[in-house]
Scaffold this active site. Structure first.
Site, short mmCIF file in Angstrom:
data_model
loop_
_atom_site.label_atom_id
_atom_site.label_comp_id
_atom_site.label_asym_id
_atom_site.label_seq_id
_atom_site.Cartn_x
_atom_site.Cartn_y
_atom_site.Cartn_z
N THR A 108 4.05 3.09 5.85
CA THR A 108 2.74 2.52 5.60
C THR A 108 1.81 3.55 6.52
OG1 THR A 108 1.21 0.91 6.55
CG2 THR A 108 3.27 0.92 7.25
N GLY A 154 1.01 -1.14 -0.03
CA GLY A 154 -0.10 -0.14 -0.01
C GLY A 154 1.00 1.19 0.13
N ARG A 197 1.52 -5.47 -5.74
CA ARG A 197 1.72 -6.78 -4.91
C ARG A 197 2.06 -7.62 -5.80
NH1 ARG A 197 -0.57 -4.50 -0.27
NH2 ARG A 197 -2.60 -3.25 -0.35
N ARG A 219 -6.68 -1.93 8.92
CA ARG A 219 -6.85 -3.69 8.95
C ARG A 219 -6.91 -4.32 9.89
NH1 ARG A 219 -5.82 -5.73 3.05
NH2 ARG A 219 -3.78 -5.03 3.84
N ASP A 271 5.22 -4.40 6.36
CA ASP A 271 5.79 -5.71 6.90
C ASP A 271 5.74 -6.52 5.73
OD1 ASP A 271 3.00 -5.77 6.94
OD2 ASP A 271 2.93 -7.02 8.87
N ASP A 305 2.17 0.32 11.88
CA ASP A 305 2.03 -0.72 12.62
C ASP A 305 3.56 -1.67 12.53
OD1 ASP A 305 1.84 -1.64 10.06
OD2 ASP A 305 0.23 -2.77 10.14
N ASP A 340 -0.59 2.54 7.97
CA ASP A 340 -1.10 2.10 9.21
C ASP A 340 -0.04 2.07 10.81
OD1 ASP A 340 -3.07 1.10 7.98
OD2 ASP A 340 -2.14 -1.02 7.48
O1 F6P Z 1 -1.74 0.61 3.64
C1 F6P Z 1 -2.34 -0.32 4.49
C2 F6P Z 1 -3.91 -0.30 4.41
O2 F6P Z 1 -4.13 1.30 4.29
C3 F6P Z 1 -4.75 -0.99 5.23
O3 F6P Z 1 -5.39 -0.34 6.35
C4 F6P Z 1 -5.79 -1.12 4.27
O4 F6P Z 1 -6.69 -2.29 4.93
C5 F6P Z 1 -5.16 -1.55 3.12
O5 F6P Z 1 -4.24 -0.86 3.08
C6 F6P Z 1 -6.04 -1.65 1.91
O6 F6P Z 1 -5.25 -1.65 0.69
P1 F6P Z 1 -5.82 -1.82 -0.81
O7 F6P Z 1 -6.79 -1.27 -1.09
O8 F6P Z 1 -4.63 -1.40 -1.41
O9 F6P Z 1 -5.62 -3.42 -0.77
#
Ligand code: F6P
Length: 329
Positions: free
Chosen positions: A133, A18, A79, A179, A110, A137, A135
């Protein structure tokens, strides 16, 4: 560990997973610091996908001008399922050799670091991770690149929702990203004065949430804001709305999902500085012979964390902040 004989001549840099605001600032810092050390830099487009598929181009200082203020990542992100396989990583290692790239800087979270760790172990490639990120985290750094910007983007939206919630004396459930972790939910709830925050780190009992909201409404609150992390065990704001809407019919319940707005936008000053520090540090530590580590900032000082530690678990939320949020409701 340091190997004094190792001298980096060519670095590859990629962004993966992300995206987060500040990734561009970090790439810029990598390129400009590498130039000072006479190190050539290759930008790898589309993360590990591009590494496997040869999307590798030399970049220099001009390629990274005028990007420090931009969100997203000019190297693009993706990804790659193929990179999760040994064959995929072998292909990636082969491509690195083809371009004489002797070290790799990976900017991401991560998942990105897990891939880098495997690549380093299986193919003896020097890697350094830069935590980016929204997040927040990742252990080994007080904040990840992009978190501060995302926090402020979400907060600005929540403040606006409060205005309209107040005007109509409504109840709003606002879903923020996260998430697996509730950093954005917790800090925006404190900063916005939300009535309730629901986080993946805590069990959510819907009956308790209802009671808290009832108590507050009885105490003459005109509007109610509940900040819900997307990963909360209720399943997010829409699902929670289904569970509580009949109890609060008179408050004209509304749901607002902030979603990917939180990932975009110009990085904050704090994120630009953090990204610049970490991008630059990544080059320096590689040049000193470190590998398979992540660079972070802890208590305003640079900290190196072995990659295996950085990926061993998610950063824990600050429980004193959870208490603070509850005290100030
Ligand atoms: O970058 C992390 C994050 O923002 C999470 O909090 C979220 O669930 C996820 O990415 C969603 O990413 P994508 O829509 O790119 O799968």
């Amino acid at each position: 560990m340091t190997d004094e004989l190792f001298k980096v001549k060519t670095i590859g840099v990629l962004t993966s997973g992300g995206d987060s605001p500040g990734m561009n600032a970090s790439i810029r810092a990598v390129v400009r610091t590498a130039e000072k050390f006479d190190i050539k830099v290759f930008g790898i487009k589309h993360g590990y996908f591009g590494l496997i598929n040869n999307e590798i181009v030399e970049i220099d200082t001009h390629d990274v001008s005028n990007i420090i203020q931009r969100g997203g990542t000019f190297l693009k992100s993706a990804r790659s399922d193929q990179f999760r396989t040994e064959e995929g990583r072998a292909k990636a290692a082969e491509n690195l050799k083809k371009y004489d790239i002797d070290a790799l800087i990976v900017i991401g979270g991560d998942g990105t670091f897990t891939g880098a760790n495997k690549l380093s172990k299986e193919h003896n490639i020097n890697v350094v991770g830069v935590p980016a990120t929204i997040d927040n985290d990742i252990i080994g750094t007080d904040e990840t690149i992009g978190y501060d910007t995302a926090l402020n983007t979400a907060l600005e939206a929540i403040d606006k929702i409060r205005d309209t919630a107040d005007a109509h004396e409504r109840m709003f459930l606002v879903e923020v990203m996260g998430r697996d972790t509730g950093f954005i939910a917790l800090e925006t709830s404190i900063a916005s004065g939300a009535e309730v925050a629901l986080l993946p780190e805590e069990l959510t009992h819907v009956d308790e949430v209802k009671k808290q909201l009832h108590d507050m409404l009885q105490a003459q609150r005109r509007s109610s804001l509940v900040v819900v992390a997307e990963g909360d065990e209720t399943g997010g704001a829409l699902k929670l709305a289904e569970k509580i809407k009949d109890d609060f019919a008179q408050y004209d319940l509304r749901v607002c999902i902030l979603g990917h707005t939180q990932r975009g936008g110009a990085p904050s000053a704090r994120d630009r500085v953090l990204a610049s520090r970490l991008g630059s540090a990544a080059v320096k530590v590689l040049n000193e012979g470190h590998s398979d580590i992540m660079v972070g900032v802890v208590n305003n000082s640079l900290k190196l964390t072995p990659m295996r530690v950085a990926i061993s678990k998610k950063k824990d939320i600050d429980h004193t902040l959870i208490d603070l949020a509850k005290t100030l409701r």
